[in-house]
Design an enzyme around this catalytic site. Structure first.
Site: not given
Length: 300
Positions: A48, A160, A50
């Site tokens: 997506g 991660d 930001v």
């Protein structure tokens, strides 16, 4: 996907034309959830976009992370997105990015509102400087280790840890604050509703531990491994394993022990440092240091 603005992004010239007509402007110029006015797009990725936004009543600047419509149709992606908000807000550690709000846009896309940080991530720093002095490496990674141990104490594994998720934020007074970002892959160790099914590989190949490369859910020692891979890169400018394809990296780290920095670069490094890194990068999780701060303490 980045969750903050970097100095490079801030230096970009402003786009021209009305917000509604600029290509890819998305939500720019609109008010999300009745309380966040979107000022500009800062970054975009596979999940997506930001945006920089301002709370319409409190006038506080925030970063708004919005899932793309395509990703938002994926139930697992929604769970990971919610997990990121829950994890970051539950820990309350000074070196973990603060999430203020969770909601949906008028079109139903999930979004997170989090603190807006000025600075750059460690990935950008390494891109500019290749490798860092030992003191600087410890200065950056010690707060990250503290944050990870706090996460582990809550039964959560980040999964991660990599330079792109370590942000070097500049405070108003010019001092630096290290922030650990992106808990989208975080997993509760004893949660029966696993967001990642066994047999799938999740994470960033160059930094993930061998057990994750084999499709297993890694525990806290998986984060120790990833942090050690970051330290290795900071100190010598190279990663323990590299290959043209990601699958080649995974095969190497499962099949063989991590090479020393001396062997990887042709330069001489202290044997004591090599030994600490070798333990943290061991293929067996049980042979690694028990905590991230334990690893950093040994490295120091």
């Amino acid at each position: 996907m980045p969750t903050t603005g970097s100095g490079r992004e801030a230096a970009l010239p402003p786009s021209s034309g009305p917000a509604s007509t600029r290509p890819g402007s998305g939500l720019v110029g609109r008010v999300v959830a009745g309380r966040y006015r979107i000022l500009r797009e800062m970054a975009r990725g596979g999940l997506g976009r930001v945006y920089e936004a301002r709370h319409v009543e409190l006038e506080r600047r925030v970063a708004i992370k919005v899932l793309s419509e395509e990703v938002a149709r994926n139930a697992e992606a929604i769970k990971r997105f919610q997990r990121e908000a829950q994890t970051a807000s539950q820990i309350g550690h000074p070196n973990i990015i603060d999430v203020h709000d969770l909601g949906r846009t008028d079109t139903g896309a999930p979004f997170l509102a989090m603190e807006l940080l000025d600075g750059e991530d460690l990935d950008d720093l390494l891109g500019a400087e290749s490798k860092l002095p030992p003191e600087r490496t410890l200065e950056i990674l010690r707060p990250v280790a503290s944050a990870l141990d706090a996460v582990h104490a809550r039964g959560i594994v980040h999964r991660d840890v990599k330079p792109a998720n370590i942000f070097l934020a500049q405070r108003v007074d010019g001092s630096e604050e290290v922030k650990l970002l992106d808990f989208g892959l975080a997993a509760f160790q004893e949660n029966s509703d696993r967001l990642t099914q066994l047999g799938s590989v999740v994470g960033t190949p160059h930094y993930m531990p061998p057990e994750a490369a084999e499709g297993e859910l890694s525990g806290p020692q998986g984060d120790v491994y990833s942090l050690a891979a970051v330290a290795y890169e900071c100190l010598c400018g190279k990663l323990p394993f590299d290959a043209e394809q990601s699958t080649g990296v995974l095969v190497k780290k499962v099949a063989r022990a991590a090479p020393t920095m001396s062997a990887r670069t042709g330069e001489a490094y202290p044997q004591a440092v090599e030994d600490v890194l070798a333990r943290a990068l061991d293929r067996s999780p049980t042979k690694r240091q028990e905590t991230c701060l334990g690893f950093i303490g040994a490295l120091a």
